[in-house]
Design a protein around this motif. Sequence first.
Motif, short mmCIF file in Angstrom:
data_model
loop_
_atom_site.label_atom_id
_atom_site.label_comp_id
_atom_site.label_asym_id
_atom_site.label_seq_id
_atom_site.Cartn_x
_atom_site.Cartn_y
_atom_site.Cartn_z
N ASN A 8 -12.15 3.03 33.35
CA ASN A 8 -11.80 1.66 32.97
C ASN A 8 -10.57 1.16 33.73
O ASN A 8 -10.52 -0.01 34.13
N MET A 9 -9.61 2.05 33.95
CA MET A 9 -8.44 1.66 34.75
C MET A 9 -8.86 1.29 36.17
O MET A 9 -8.36 0.33 36.77
N VAL A 10 -9.79 2.08 36.71
CA VAL A 10 -10.26 1.84 38.06
C VAL A 10 -11.04 0.51 38.13
O VAL A 10 -10.93 -0.23 39.12
N LYS A 58 -0.06 4.93 38.29
CA LYS A 58 -0.41 5.29 36.91
C LYS A 58 -1.75 6.05 36.90
O LYS A 58 -1.91 7.05 36.18
N ILE A 59 -2.70 5.57 37.70
CA ILE A 59 -4.00 6.26 37.79
C ILE A 59 -3.80 7.69 38.31
O ILE A 59 -4.33 8.65 37.76
N SER A 101 -12.75 13.49 38.11
CA SER A 101 -11.41 12.89 38.12
C SER A 101 -10.95 12.67 39.56
O SER A 101 -10.28 11.68 39.86
N ALA A 102 -11.34 13.58 40.47
CA ALA A 102 -10.99 13.40 41.89
C ALA A 102 -11.69 12.15 42.46
O ALA A 102 -11.09 11.38 43.21
N ASP A 103 -12.96 11.96 42.09
CA ASP A 103 -13.67 10.75 42.54
C ASP A 103 -12.98 9.49 42.01
O ASP A 103 -12.81 8.51 42.75
N LEU A 104 -12.62 9.52 40.74
CA LEU A 104 -12.00 8.33 40.13
C LEU A 104 -10.64 8.04 40.76
O LEU A 104 -10.30 6.87 41.01
N GLU A 105 -9.90 9.08 41.02
CA GLU A 105 -8.59 8.90 41.66
C GLU A 105 -8.78 8.24 43.03
O GLU A 105 -8.04 7.34 43.41
N ARG A 106 -9.80 8.69 43.74
CA ARG A 106 -10.07 8.14 45.08
C ARG A 106 -10.51 6.67 44.97
O ARG A 106 -10.17 5.85 45.83
#
Lengths: 217, 217
Positions: free
Chosen positions: B24-26, B54-55, B90-95
Amino acid sequence: MALIRSVFQDELDGVSQSLVDLSNMVSESIKKATHALLESDLKGAEEVITSDEKIDANQHELDSRIIDIIARQQPVASDLRALVTALRMSADLERMGDLSHHIAKVARLRHPANAIPAELRDLVNHMGTVAENISRKIAVVIETRDTAMALQVEKDDDEMDKLHRQLIGSLTDATWTHGVESAIDITLLGRYYERFADHAVSVSRRVYFLVTGTFAS
Amino acid sequence: MALIRSVFQDELDGVSQSLVDLSNMVSESIKKATHALLESDLKGAEEVITSDEKIDANQHELDSRIIDIIARQQPVASDLRALVTALRMSADLERMGDLSHHIAKVARLRHPANAIPAELRDLVNHMGTVAENISRKIAVVIETRDTAMALQVEKDDDEMDKLHRQLIGSLTDATWTHGVESAIDITLLGRYYERFADHAVSVSRRVYFLVTGTFAS
């Protein structure tokens, strides 16, 4: 007794060796991709594209093995951390293989023409050399846990960033005469080399952190 | 008894909830980045750039928590696989957050000018909408493990690829009058949106595989 090695230690060494092997495959792959790009070598480009499947398959096998080791050995926190880090490094290496593959695809797409204008050959060749060297170095960093070499990887990445800025600069230069399609190719190729080096830095920083417990600056 | 929930189950649910929160942040981040880009909104661009920290921090916290759960709970193979998959998601979302951040940086770099020529506004807006929708969908896929929605994510990615080809096509069109610098911006922006969607697909396929044990085709 120190001389008695455990099965677990052998397994950890096997993981490390597989990461070294993957790094070496990726080095070969970026070397060949750069050659294919500069020489408009269709056969070489096809070889890179095919070899990427092998890199992906090896990464898959390695990841399954790592998860299996975690499940069977239930490692203590520090070994667990090393194994999770190995999973992340294998993902970086797999991505580096993808980027070589992308470069080879541009060579194939433009064949028999050459995607690189004559005046940019030296620069692109230089980027290719930095990329190959940086991936050779991470093989050594993984194998020897040499933190001095890990810091050299950072320098190589700075060099790549400088070359990348130079490349983009040459496109926006008033003397650029190769049109927008060629500028698109060069923009993407520049990005692929730059990301390749970024992933190498990521691998090297992970090793650095495992060894020192601090972040490379 | 089914009504008695274990601490471990609560921890797994917590991981899943954190992945939903990250998604949701992304989504917010790509929505704001697209707005900043289209409206040349400097303040909005700065907000995206700041929110990326923050992400990243949330992803770090989540990863540490996952490794801690594995170390303490020594989960059986299927739970271990779910936790390792969570690390990869989580790595995908961070990217994906990084890619929003890259888009916002282009908006900031070109401010007060607009990086997007008038005739490409609708197309870029459409890519932004697809990107936002695809990240909203992966939040639902992670939360509900809805495999039908996971397959919809694949369709959204096809749509993104189509828009991306259209975007690149417009640059190589004979009517392109905005010069090479603008073409470089658009090439990179197109790549960022495309990669954003690729990572969403990656998240969605990981959930699909966890649920079904087979690959989405």
